[in-house]
Write a protein that holds these residues in place. Structure first.
Motif, PDB file in Angstrom:
ATOM      1  N   ALA A  81       0.553  -1.118   0.113  1.00 23.36           N
ATOM      2  CA  ALA A  81       0.121  -0.078   0.121  1.00 23.36           C
ATOM      3  C   ALA A  81       0.879   1.620   0.158  1.00 23.36           C
ATOM      4  CB  ALA A  81      -1.367   0.063   1.028  1.00 23.36           C
ATOM      5  N   ALA A  82       1.993   1.094   0.178  1.00 24.37           N
ATOM      6  CA  ALA A  82       2.396   2.724   0.515  1.00 24.37           C
ATOM      7  C   ALA A  82       3.642   2.997  -0.438  1.00 24.37           C
ATOM      8  CB  ALA A  82       3.896   2.544   1.863  1.00 24.37           C
ATOM      9  N   LEU A  83       3.560   1.596  -1.465  1.00 22.76           N
ATOM     10  CA  LEU A  83       5.050   1.611  -2.447  1.00 22.76           C
ATOM     11  C   LEU A  83       4.499   2.580  -3.222  1.00 22.76           C
ATOM     12  CD1 LEU A  83       5.774  -1.959  -1.565  1.00 22.76           C
ATOM     13  CD2 LEU A  83       7.171   0.197  -1.461  1.00 22.76           C
ATOM     14  N   PRO A  84       5.155   3.319  -4.738  1.00 24.67           N
ATOM     15  CA  PRO A  84       5.008   3.623  -5.546  1.00 24.67           C
ATOM     16  C   PRO A  84       4.257   3.173  -6.808  1.00 24.67           C
ATOM     17  CG  PRO A  84       7.336   4.184  -5.583  1.00 24.67           C
ATOM     18  CD  PRO A  84       6.984   2.888  -4.268  1.00 24.67           C
ATOM     19  N   GLN A  85       2.902   4.216  -7.226  1.00 22.75           N
ATOM     20  CA  GLN A  85       2.533   3.280  -8.191  1.00 22.75           C
ATOM     21  C   GLN A  85       2.466   4.047  -9.704  1.00 22.75           C
ATOM     22  OE1 GLN A  85      -0.177   0.829  -6.948  1.00 22.75           O
ATOM     23  NE2 GLN A  85       1.778   0.970  -4.852  1.00 22.75           N
ATOM     24  N   GLY A  86       2.155   3.780 -10.673  1.00 21.99           N
ATOM     25  CA  GLY A  86       2.467   4.040 -11.687  1.00 21.99           C
ATOM     26  C   GLY A  86       3.883   3.807 -12.546  1.00 21.99           C
ATOM     27  N   ARG A  87       3.815   4.638 -13.374  1.00 23.28           N
ATOM     28  CA  ARG A  87       5.189   4.217 -14.818  1.00 23.28           C
ATOM     29  C   ARG A  87       6.737   5.075 -13.415  1.00 23.28           C
ATOM     30  NH1 ARG A  87       4.429   3.066 -18.869  1.00 23.28           N
ATOM     31  NH2 ARG A  87       5.851   3.482 -20.051  1.00 23.28           N
ATOM     32  N   PHE A  88       7.904   4.540 -13.956  1.00 26.01           N
ATOM     33  CA  PHE A  88       9.498   5.729 -13.632  1.00 26.01           C
ATOM     34  C   PHE A  88      10.523   5.015 -14.714  1.00 26.01           C
ATOM     35  CE2 PHE A  88       9.050   0.586 -12.610  1.00 26.01           C
ATOM     36  CZ  PHE A  88      10.177   0.327 -13.710  1.00 26.01           C
ATOM     37  N   SER A  89      10.901   5.916 -15.154  1.00 20.59           N
ATOM     38  CA  SER A  89      12.419   5.786 -16.149  1.00 20.59           C
ATOM     39  C   SER A  89      13.348   5.934 -15.796  1.00 20.59           C
ATOM     40  CB  SER A  89      11.627   7.545 -16.630  1.00 20.59           C
ATOM     41  OG  SER A  89      12.912   7.290 -17.265  1.00 20.59           O
ATOM     42  N   GLY A  90      14.055   5.204 -15.153  1.00 13.68           N
ATOM     43  CA  GLY A  90      15.769   5.309 -15.378  1.00 13.68           C
ATOM     44  C   GLY A  90      15.763   4.384 -14.151  1.00 13.68           C
ATOM     45  N   ARG A  91      17.537   4.135 -14.203  1.00 13.32           N
ATOM     46  CA  ARG A  91      18.055   3.229 -13.538  1.00 13.32           C
ATOM     47  C   ARG A  91      18.185   3.499 -11.930  1.00 13.32           C
ATOM     48  NH1 ARG A  91      23.837   2.313 -12.613  1.00 13.32           N
ATOM     49  NH2 ARG A  91      24.050  -0.388 -11.851  1.00 13.32           N
ATOM     50  N   GLU A  92      18.352   4.715 -11.371  1.00 11.17           N
ATOM     51  CA  GLU A  92      17.913   4.902  -9.673  1.00 11.17           C
ATOM     52  C   GLU A  92      16.966   4.892  -9.397  1.00 11.17           C
ATOM     53  OE1 GLU A  92      19.281   4.734  -6.488  1.00 11.17           O
ATOM     54  OE2 GLU A  92      20.819   4.819  -7.935  1.00 11.17           O
ATOM     55  N   GLU A  93      16.104   4.806 -10.164  1.00 10.58           N
ATOM     56  CA  GLU A  93      14.326   5.205 -10.227  1.00 10.58           C
ATOM     57  C   GLU A  93      14.082   3.588  -9.758  1.00 10.58           C
ATOM     58  OE1 GLU A  93      10.208   7.078 -10.830  1.00 10.58           O
ATOM     59  OE2 GLU A  93      10.744   7.869 -12.230  1.00 10.58           O
ATOM     60  N   PHE A  94      14.610   3.178 -10.707  1.00  6.57           N
ATOM     61  CA  PHE A  94      14.528   1.511 -10.704  1.00  6.57           C
ATOM     62  C   PHE A  94      14.708   0.987  -9.320  1.00  6.57           C
ATOM     63  CE2 PHE A  94      16.358  -2.345 -11.124  1.00  6.57           C
ATOM     64  CZ  PHE A  94      14.563  -3.353 -11.442  1.00  6.57           C
ATOM     65  N   ARG A  95      15.732   0.937  -9.107  1.00  5.40           N
ATOM     66  CA  ARG A  95      16.975   0.351  -7.976  1.00  5.40           C
ATOM     67  C   ARG A  95      16.177   0.727  -6.400  1.00  5.40           C
ATOM     68  NH1 ARG A  95      22.580  -1.356  -8.522  1.00  5.40           N
ATOM     69  NH2 ARG A  95      22.815  -0.237  -7.173  1.00  5.40           N
ATOM     70  N   GLN A  96      15.623   2.291  -6.803  1.00  4.40           N
ATOM     71  CA  GLN A  96      14.895   3.221  -5.633  1.00  4.40           C
ATOM     72  C   GLN A  96      13.459   2.439  -4.732  1.00  4.40           C
ATOM     73  OE1 GLN A  96      16.409   4.849  -3.162  1.00  4.40           O
ATOM     74  NE2 GLN A  96      15.210   3.986  -1.481  1.00  4.40           N
ATOM     75  N   ARG A  97      13.251   1.538  -6.502  1.00  5.42           N
ATOM     76  CA  ARG A  97      11.863   0.627  -6.261  1.00  5.42           C
ATOM     77  C   ARG A  97      12.516  -0.317  -6.018  1.00  5.42           C
ATOM     78  NH1 ARG A  97       6.526   3.395 -10.007  1.00  5.42           N
ATOM     79  NH2 ARG A  97       7.404   5.434  -9.596  1.00  5.42           N
ATOM     80  N   VAL A  98      13.318  -1.260  -5.463  1.00  2.00           N
ATOM     81  CA  VAL A  98      13.375  -2.453  -5.421  1.00  2.00           C
ATOM     82  C   VAL A  98      13.401  -2.469  -4.041  1.00  2.00           C
ATOM     83  CG1 VAL A  98      15.601  -4.377  -5.175  1.00  2.00           C
ATOM     84  CG2 VAL A  98      14.613  -3.246  -7.840  1.00  2.00           C
ATOM     85  N   ARG A  99      15.040  -1.101  -3.506  1.00  2.00           N
ATOM     86  CA  ARG A  99      14.885  -1.237  -2.300  1.00  2.00           C
ATOM     87  C   ARG A  99      14.032  -1.092  -1.313  1.00  2.00           C
ATOM     88  NH1 ARG A  99      18.236   2.644  -4.297  1.00  2.00           N
ATOM     89  NH2 ARG A  99      20.719   2.335  -5.000  1.00  2.00           N
ATOM     90  N   ASP A 100      12.566  -0.472  -1.679  1.00  2.00           N
ATOM     91  CA  ASP A 100      11.406   0.430  -0.819  1.00  2.00           C
ATOM     92  C   ASP A 100      10.444  -0.856  -0.507  1.00  2.00           C
ATOM     93  OD1 ASP A 100      12.544   2.846  -0.531  1.00  2.00           O
ATOM     94  OD2 ASP A 100      10.971   4.004  -1.883  1.00  2.00           O
ATOM     95  N   ALA A 101      10.685  -1.728  -1.844  1.00  2.37           N
ATOM     96  CA  ALA A 101       9.666  -2.848  -1.724  1.00  2.37           C
ATOM     97  C   ALA A 101      10.836  -3.875  -1.396  1.00  2.37           C
ATOM     98  CB  ALA A 101       9.875  -3.625  -3.581  1.00  2.37           C
ATOM     99  N   LEU A 102      11.326  -3.986  -1.417  1.00  2.00           N
ATOM    100  CA  LEU A 102      12.358  -5.217  -0.408  1.00  2.00           C
ATOM    101  C   LEU A 102      12.349  -4.545   1.124  1.00  2.00           C
ATOM    102  CD1 LEU A 102      15.102  -6.641  -2.337  1.00  2.00           C
ATOM    103  CD2 LEU A 102      12.933  -7.681  -2.036  1.00  2.00           C
ATOM    104  N   ALA A 103      12.080  -3.877   1.589  1.00  2.10           N
ATOM    105  CA  ALA A 103      12.092  -2.832   3.033  1.00  2.10           C
ATOM    106  C   ALA A 103      10.640  -2.937   3.217  1.00  2.10           C
ATOM    107  CB  ALA A 103      12.423  -1.724   3.123  1.00  2.10           C
ATOM    108  N   CYS A 104       9.346  -2.673   2.452  1.00  2.00           N
ATOM    109  CA  CYS A 104       8.317  -2.552   2.542  1.00  2.00           C
ATOM    110  C   CYS A 104       7.933  -4.431   3.075  1.00  2.00           C
ATOM    111  CB  CYS A 104       7.693  -2.605   1.517  1.00  2.00           C
ATOM    112  SG  CYS A 104       5.732  -2.630   1.945  1.00  2.00           S
ATOM    113  N   ALA A 105       8.037  -5.352   2.196  1.00  2.00           N
ATOM    114  CA  ALA A 105       8.184  -6.773   2.758  1.00  2.00           C
ATOM    115  C   ALA A 105       8.860  -7.138   3.908  1.00  2.00           C
ATOM    116  CB  ALA A 105       9.493  -7.364   1.552  1.00  2.00           C
ATOM    117  N   ALA A 106       9.722  -7.168   4.079  1.00  2.00           N
ATOM    118  CA  ALA A 106      10.553  -7.067   5.472  1.00  2.00           C
ATOM    119  C   ALA A 106       9.176  -6.076   6.867  1.00  2.00           C
ATOM    120  CB  ALA A 106      11.523  -6.446   5.749  1.00  2.00           C
ATOM    121  N   ARG A 107       8.951  -5.701   6.108  1.00  2.00           N
ATOM    122  CA  ARG A 107       7.776  -4.941   8.075  1.00  2.00           C
ATOM    123  C   ARG A 107       6.994  -5.318   7.387  1.00  2.00           C
ATOM    124  NH1 ARG A 107       9.275   0.124   5.261  1.00  2.00           N
ATOM    125  NH2 ARG A 107       7.513   0.119   3.507  1.00  2.00           N
ATOM    126  N   GLU A 108       6.105  -5.825   5.898  1.00  2.00           N
ATOM    127  CA  GLU A 108       4.472  -5.970   6.007  1.00  2.00           C
ATOM    128  C   GLU A 108       4.975  -7.436   6.577  1.00  2.00           C
ATOM    129  OE1 GLU A 108       3.194  -4.357   3.418  1.00  2.00           O
ATOM    130  OE2 GLU A 108       2.816  -2.128   4.009  1.00  2.00           O
TER     131      GLU A 108
END
Length: 169
Positions: A10-37
């Motif tokens: 629920a707290a993770l970004p929705q929609g389009r992303f562009s660029g390597r760093e934005e992709f990498r940040q979404r991976v980081r955020d997703a795995l942190a969320c996976a641990a939290r939730e």
């Protein structure tokens, strides 16, 4: 297949992303969320995982925090040599938690055809153009189902890969 809106994202970004760093940040955020939730299942897929931040200390810690009996981490790649060469913390984590992790390999797959994606029951992310790191993420049930079906098709063609230990003489 179990699709359940209550399994996070629920707290993770929705929609389009562009660029390597934005992709990498979404991976980081997703795995942190996976641990939290406490996501019960994670599937990651990429030809080589060379753009993924799997070797970073924060990602390794998130994966460590996520590990609990009964959870499943599935990994699908064309080849794992970049993971072994560039993601030392992840390789160590994989060795420690091999009972929760299944790694598959599609050696004959075209690198651009194999999905570059992270799937969970509650949120997904997929790079539609891995070269430019352009993609989309979201919680929509249809998006989650379609990606899971695609990953399941690839997994049916895959063979075991990336062993947790290497036996030698």
């Amino acid at each position: 297949m179990d699709i359940d809106d209550t399994d996070g994202g629920a707290a993770l970004p929705q929609g389009r992303f562009s660029g390597r760093e934005e992709f990498r940040q979404r991976v980081r955020d997703a795995l942190a969320c996976a641990a939290r939730e406490g996501w019960r299942e994670i599937i990651v897929s990429d030809a080589t995982f060379e753009d993924w931040p799997l070797g970073e200390r924060a990602v390794a810690q998130a994966l460590q925090d996520w590990c609990v009996a009964g959870r499943r981490f599935i990994m699908l790649a064309q080849r794992y040599d970049e993971v072994v060469r560039q993601q030392a913390r992840f390789v160590t984590w994989r060795q420690t938690w091999s009972h929760l992790i299944t790694c598959w390999r599609c050696a004959s797959a075209d690198a651009l055809e194999l999905p570059s994606a992270l799937w969970s029951p509650g949120w997904v992310m997929q790079r539609l153009d891995p070269v430019r790191s352009i993609g989309v993420s979201g919680r929509e049930p249809e998006r989650r189902v379609l990606l899971r079906e695609s990953l399941d098709e690839w997994l049916r063609e895959a063979t075991p890969g990336f062993p947790s230990t290497t036996l030698g003489l």
